[in-house]
Design an enzyme around this catalytic site. Structure first.
Site, short mmCIF file in Angstrom:
data_model
loop_
_atom_site.label_atom_id
_atom_site.label_comp_id
_atom_site.label_asym_id
_atom_site.label_seq_id
_atom_site.Cartn_x
_atom_site.Cartn_y
_atom_site.Cartn_z
N SER A 1 0.83 -1.21 0.00
CA SER A 1 0.00 0.00 0.00
C SER A 1 0.86 1.25 0.00
O SER A 1 1.99 1.24 0.51
CB SER A 1 -0.86 -0.04 1.28
N TYR B 1 -1.16 -0.13 10.70
CA TYR B 1 -1.52 -0.77 9.42
C TYR B 1 -0.38 -0.64 8.41
O TYR B 1 0.07 -1.62 7.81
CB TYR B 1 -2.80 -0.15 8.86
N LYS C 1 2.46 -3.48 6.53
CA LYS C 1 2.81 -3.63 5.11
C LYS C 1 4.34 -3.56 4.94
O LYS C 1 4.92 -4.32 4.17
CB LYS C 1 2.12 -2.55 4.27
N1 LIG Z 1 -8.86 -0.80 -0.80
C1 LIG Z 1 -7.85 0.04 -0.67
O1 LIG Z 1 -8.04 1.25 -0.71
C2 LIG Z 1 -6.44 -0.48 -0.49
C3 LIG Z 1 -5.36 0.40 -0.69
C4 LIG Z 1 -4.08 -0.08 -0.52
C5 LIG Z 1 -3.86 -1.40 -0.18
N2 LIG Z 1 -4.91 -2.23 0.01
C6 LIG Z 1 -4.66 -3.63 0.38
O2 LIG Z 1 -5.33 -4.44 -0.55
C7 LIG Z 1 -5.76 -5.64 0.08
C8 LIG Z 1 -7.23 -5.86 -0.22
O3 LIG Z 1 -7.98 -4.74 0.08
P1 LIG Z 1 -9.54 -4.69 -0.20
O4 LIG Z 1 -9.91 -3.28 -0.34
O5 LIG Z 1 -9.89 -5.66 -1.24
O6 LIG Z 1 -10.08 -5.20 1.21
P2 LIG Z 1 -11.25 -6.23 1.54
O7 LIG Z 1 -11.47 -6.16 3.00
O8 LIG Z 1 -12.39 -6.01 0.63
O9 LIG Z 1 -10.57 -7.62 1.16
C9 LIG Z 1 -9.72 -8.33 2.03
C10 LIG Z 1 -10.25 -9.75 2.12
O10 LIG Z 1 -9.37 -10.49 2.96
C11 LIG Z 1 -10.16 -11.27 3.84
N3 LIG Z 1 -9.35 -11.53 5.03
C12 LIG Z 1 -8.87 -10.64 5.93
N4 LIG Z 1 -8.16 -11.28 6.88
C13 LIG Z 1 -8.18 -12.60 6.56
C14 LIG Z 1 -7.64 -13.78 7.15
N5 LIG Z 1 -6.95 -13.75 8.30
N6 LIG Z 1 -7.86 -14.97 6.56
C15 LIG Z 1 -8.57 -15.05 5.41
N7 LIG Z 1 -9.12 -13.96 4.80
C16 LIG Z 1 -8.92 -12.76 5.38
C17 LIG Z 1 -11.40 -10.43 4.10
O11 LIG Z 1 -12.51 -11.19 4.53
C18 LIG Z 1 -11.65 -9.79 2.75
O12 LIG Z 1 -12.49 -10.59 1.94
C19 LIG Z 1 -5.41 -5.50 1.54
O13 LIG Z 1 -4.18 -6.15 1.76
C20 LIG Z 1 -5.24 -4.01 1.73
O14 LIG Z 1 -4.37 -3.72 2.77
C21 LIG Z 1 -6.20 -1.79 -0.14
#
Ligand SMILES: NC(=O)c1ccc[n+]([C@@H]2O[C@H](COP(=O)([O-])OP(=O)(O)OC[C@H]3O[C@@H](n4cnc5c(N)ncnc54)[C@H](O)[C@@H]3O)[C@@H](O)[C@H]2O)c1
Length: 385
Positions: free
Chosen positions: A156, A180, A184
């Site tokens: 991220s 958080y 990362k």
């Molecule tokens: N959405 C954003 O703005 C953004 C920006 C930068 C980075 N990210 C990174 O992208 C990734 C996905 O983000 P997103 O927006 O799709 O989030 P999201 O919450 O929609 O998706 C994450 C998924 O991981 C699952 N999960 C979490 N912990 C878990 C575990 N211990 N075991 C199994 N499943 C687990 C959740 O149920 C969810 O379905 C994350 O790593 C987040 O840090 C997101």
């Protein structure tokens, strides 16, 4: 070859496959017809229905593209997801998923699952370190046991904290300023160390996402956070669709050194972002052109980090205006004090990903808002509709 292998398809495990970004990555992987997707998700922030929709969409698109011929068995297999409701912090159940495919049976992993709320991470840091860091450590150990040593990691822009300059190149010192963000940085460090320790075995690419937005243009898959959305665009979509009583958008500070005083972020379409994962996986294929370009200058183990962003900033007010145009909704805003941890501007320098992976975030803001609204309108209650 393991008993679960389909000729012509590489088995790829996507963690967090049912989440917002995960479901779009799974869709893009299926669209290539080169991968068989296995998903692990504990549904902490998603519903299993997301992957059912992805599989339905992929199958319909496959049939339409083959018509009048029938799809081949391998093409059909590529539209299915082997979905496991399983928690990454539980090594026994993760091991069982790998065991199903046997040693070498899973070609690579796209590790997306994590908790992602900056504010929440300052309140419950141990939960974040356990879910994001311990789970990643355990996953890497299990991958190693099963001779699976290619990983694309979801990082991220928060790894940069308050960057000294924008746009931000990857060479910027990592200095996250929330638990958080530090999870990362830690995971990138762990993966990088592993690649250095066993350069003939491990290859990894970390993708530093900026702000993903939008949804698949069909309106069949999109962002469906549990509870009130923490991010601006889904919050505006929930307001416009009537999910938030007395909607009033709090603007956290209008005295930042930006053009209109509000915070600026780099938004990119979620399908562009998902496409970046395909390029990263290709770069992990030994002998591929992208493998040569990605790791050409790497001396200390095959680990590389790339920014995925547009390289263009949008302010809070610009986003509200774009969503007003897309939805026709009259947003009310109220300026309140700055939020702890917010930085004035986060804009990617995407040049490295463009040059070495051929990455491009082509969709514009108007398209992101249109696709988001199309998804929200068709699914006012998300996947529960
Ligand atoms: N959405 C954003 O703005 C953004 C920006 C930068 C980075 N990210 C990174 O992208 C990734 C996905 O983000 P997103 O927006 O799709 O989030 P999201 O919450 O929609 O998706 C994450 C998924 O991981 C699952 N999960 C979490 N912990 C878990 C575990 N211990 N075991 C199994 N499943 C687990 C959740 O149920 C969810 O379905 C994350 O790593 C987040 O840090 C997101």
């Amino acid at each position: 070859m393991s008993s679960s292998a389909t000729p012509g398809l590489k088995n790829v495990l996507v963690t967090g496959g049912a989440g917002y970004i995960g479901s779009h990555v799974v869709y893009c992987l299926q669209k290539t017809r080169r991968y068989k997707v296995i998903s692990i998700d504990n549904h902490h922030n998603s519903l299993p229905a997301a992957l059912t929709r992805v599989a339905e969409l992929s199958l319909e698109e496959l049939k339409a593209s083959c018509s009048p011929d029938e799809p081949t068995p391998s093409q059909l297999e590529s539209t299915k997801v082997d979905a496991h409701t399983c928690d990454l912090t539980d090594p026994a159940s993760v091991r069982a998923v790998f065991a199903k495919y046997g040693k070498g049976g899973i070609w690579g992993v796209v590790h997306i699952a994590a908790y992602k709320a900056v504010g929440e991470s300052t309140e419950i840091p141990l939960t974040y370190y356990a879910n994001n860091v311990s789970a990643t450590l355990s996953l890497l150990q299990i991958m190693s046991e099963f001779d699976c040593s290619r990983i694309v990691y979801s990082s991220s822009a928060t790894v940069y904290g308050t960057p000294p300059e924008v746009p931000i190149p990857e060479s910027t010192r990592l200095k996250a300023d929330s638990p958080y963000g530090r999870t990362k940085v830690m995971c990138e460090t762990i993966i990088g160390d592993l690649c250095s320790a066993e350069p003939d075995k491990w290859q990894a690419i970390s993708l530093r996402y900026f702000n993903p937005a939008g949804a698949h243009p069909s309106g069949r898959i999109g962002e469906d956070p549990r509870g009130r959305p923490g991010n601006l665009l889904p919050l505006l979509a929930h307001m416009a669709v009537g999910r938030i009583p007395d909607p009033l958008l709090k603007v956290f500070g209008n005295d930042y050194p930006t053009e209109d005083g509000t915070c600026v972020r780099d938004y990119l379409h979620v399908l562009d972002l998902a496409g970046g994962h395909l390029l990263a996986l290709e770069a992990l294929e030994e002998g591929s052109e992208l493998n040569a370009t990605a790791f050409a200058d790497v001396k200390d183990g095959k680990f590389k980090a790339y920014n995925l962003g547009k390289g263009k900033g949008m302010s809070v007010y610009q986003i509200v205006e774009a969503m007003r145009k897309a939805t026709g909704f009259g947003y009310k805003t109220e300026v309140v004090g700055r939020r702890r941890g917010d930085v004035p501007a986060l804009i990617a320098d995407p040049a490295l990903a463009q040059k070495e992976l051929g990455f491009s975030a082509a969709h514009d803001l108007e398209t992101m808002c249109r696709d988001l609204w199309n998804w929200q309108k068709k699914n006012p209650k998300g996947y529960e509709t």
